[in-house]
Design an enzyme around this catalytic site. Structure first.
Site, PDB file in Angstrom:
ATOM      1  N   ASN A  61      37.070  34.333  77.085  1.00 47.19           N
ATOM      2  CA  ASN A  61      37.654  34.034  75.749  1.00 47.19           C
ATOM      3  C   ASN A  61      38.972  34.981  75.760  1.00 47.19           C
ATOM      4  O   ASN A  61      39.083  36.059  76.256  1.00 47.19           O
ATOM      5  CB  ASN A  61      36.646  34.549  74.693  1.00 47.19           C
ATOM      6  N   GLU A  63      41.550  36.172  72.923  1.00 51.78           N
ATOM      7  CA  GLU A  63      41.700  36.069  71.391  1.00 51.78           C
ATOM      8  C   GLU A  63      43.380  36.549  71.056  1.00 51.78           C
ATOM      9  O   GLU A  63      44.111  36.887  71.844  1.00 51.78           O
ATOM     10  CB  GLU A  63      40.916  37.372  70.820  1.00 51.78           C
ATOM     11  N   CYS A  72      37.763  29.951  73.293  1.00 47.77           N
ATOM     12  CA  CYS A  72      36.417  30.362  73.736  1.00 47.77           C
ATOM     13  C   CYS A  72      36.762  30.361  75.228  1.00 47.77           C
ATOM     14  O   CYS A  72      37.451  29.354  75.639  1.00 47.77           O
ATOM     15  CB  CYS A  72      35.379  29.696  73.346  1.00 47.77           C
ATOM     16  N   GLU A  74      34.626  28.833  77.272  1.00 44.02           N
ATOM     17  CA  GLU A  74      34.133  27.623  77.822  1.00 44.02           C
ATOM     18  C   GLU A  74      35.349  26.575  77.736  1.00 44.02           C
ATOM     19  O   GLU A  74      35.781  25.932  79.001  1.00 44.02           O
ATOM     20  CB  GLU A  74      32.963  26.875  77.090  1.00 44.02           C
ATOM     21  N   CYS A 115      33.550  23.743  71.476  1.00 40.08           N
ATOM     22  CA  CYS A 115      33.081  23.628  72.990  1.00 40.08           C
ATOM     23  C   CYS A 115      32.332  22.494  73.531  1.00 40.08           C
ATOM     24  O   CYS A 115      32.482  22.146  74.412  1.00 40.08           O
ATOM     25  CB  CYS A 115      32.855  25.191  73.474  1.00 40.08           C
TER      26      CYS A 115
HETATM   27  N1  THU Z   1      33.279  32.926  72.042  1.00 39.99           N
HETATM   28  C1  THU Z   1      33.339  32.288  73.401  1.00 39.99           C
HETATM   29  O1  THU Z   1      34.175  32.412  74.113  1.00 39.99           O
HETATM   30  N2  THU Z   1      32.193  31.272  73.607  1.00 39.99           N
HETATM   31  C2  THU Z   1      31.187  31.030  72.864  1.00 39.99           C
HETATM   32  O2  THU Z   1      30.340  30.306  73.325  1.00 39.99           O
HETATM   33  C3  THU Z   1      30.953  31.745  71.460  1.00 39.99           C
HETATM   34  C4  THU Z   1      31.910  32.325  70.992  1.00 39.99           C
HETATM   35  C5  THU Z   1      34.028  33.851  71.878  1.00 39.99           C
HETATM   36  C6  THU Z   1      35.042  33.472  70.578  1.00 39.99           C
HETATM   37  C7  THU Z   1      35.700  34.893  70.225  1.00 39.99           C
HETATM   38  O3  THU Z   1      36.553  35.261  71.067  1.00 39.99           O
HETATM   39  C8  THU Z   1      34.087  35.762  70.455  1.00 39.99           C
HETATM   40  O4  THU Z   1      33.545  34.901  71.469  1.00 39.99           O
HETATM   41  C9  THU Z   1      33.429  35.855  69.246  1.00 39.99           C
HETATM   42  O5  THU Z   1      33.250  35.087  68.455  1.00 39.99           O
END
Ligand code: THU
Length: 158
Positions: A61, A63, A72, A74, A115
Site C-alpha cells: 500500500n 498512501e 492498496c 493488491e 481491489c
Molecule cells: N489496504 C490495502 O492495501 N489492502 C487491503 O486489502 C485493505 C486496505 C490499505 C489501504 C490503506 O493504506 C491501509 O491499508 C489502511 O486501510
C-alpha cells in the site's frame, strides 16, 4: 419470483500445510509489507502475484496526505504486473498485513471492494482463474478464483 443462493467454498491451511509454491508467494507478500508506505494508517499491506511465466511481482500500500490518492497493495501489484506483462495471466495473489506494532495480523485480511473489481478484471482479461491467498500469522484462506469474491459484479453496460 425466484431466489438464488450463492455459495463460497474456500480452504483454510495452517502455514506449514501450504504447498511450497503458495508458501513462497505468502513469504514474498510478507517481505513486501516492509516496503509499504503507510505513514497515515500504520497498517502495512503486502501483495504478491505469481504470473503464468513464473515471475513473482509484489506490491504494497502506498498512501498519500491527500488520502484518496493512495492505493492498496493488491492494485499496486496488479497494475504493475499488467503494465509490465500485459500478455501474461496472473495465477495467484497472496495478501498479508502487519499492524502498527509490526506484527502480522491474527486474522487474514481480505481485499476491499475496489481491489476485488480489479482482481476480477484481471481474471476475466486472461480467462484464467486467479487463486487468492489471504494470509495471517497462523493460517491462510485459499479461494480458487477471484470472481468468487465479487458476486453480481459490475460489468459493461450494453
Ligand atoms: N489496504 C490495502 O492495501 N489492502 C487491503 O486489502 C485493505 C486496505 C490499505 C489501504 C490503506 O493504506 C491501509 O491499508 C489502511 O486501510
Amino acid at each position: 419470483m425466484k431466489e438464488q443462493i450463492l455459495e463460497l467454498s474456500y480452504r483454510i491451511y495452517a502455514l506449514d500445510e501450504l504447498p511450497e509454491e503458495s508458501r513462497k508467494l505468502v513469504d514474498a507478500a510478507l517481505e513486501a509489507t516492509r516496503r509499504s508506505y503507510a505513514p497515515y494508517s500504520h497498517f502495512y499491506v503486502g501483495a504478491a502475484l505469481l504470473l503464468d511465466n513464473g515471475v513473482i511481482v509484489t506490491g504494497n500500500n502506498q498512501e498519500n496526505v491527500a488520502f484518496p490518492s493512495g492505493l492498496c497493495a493488491e492494485r499496486t501489484a496488479l497494475f504493475y504486473a499488467n503494465a509490465q506483462y500485459p500478455e501474461v495471466p496472473v495465477k495467484a495473489l497472496a495478501i498479508v498485513a502487519r499492524d502498527s506494532a509490526g506484527k502480522v495480523t491474527q486474522a487474514p485480511i481480505s481485499p476491499c471492494g475496489a481491489c476485488r473489481q480489479v482482481m476480477l478484471e484481471t481474471e476475466n482479461r486472461f480467462g484464467k482463474p486467479m487463486q487468492v491467498l489471504l494470509a495471517s500469522a497462523e493460517e491462510v484462506i485459499v479461494v480458487e478464483r477471484a470472481s468468487s469474491l465479487l458476486p453480481l459484479a459490475f460489468s459493461e453496460i450494453s
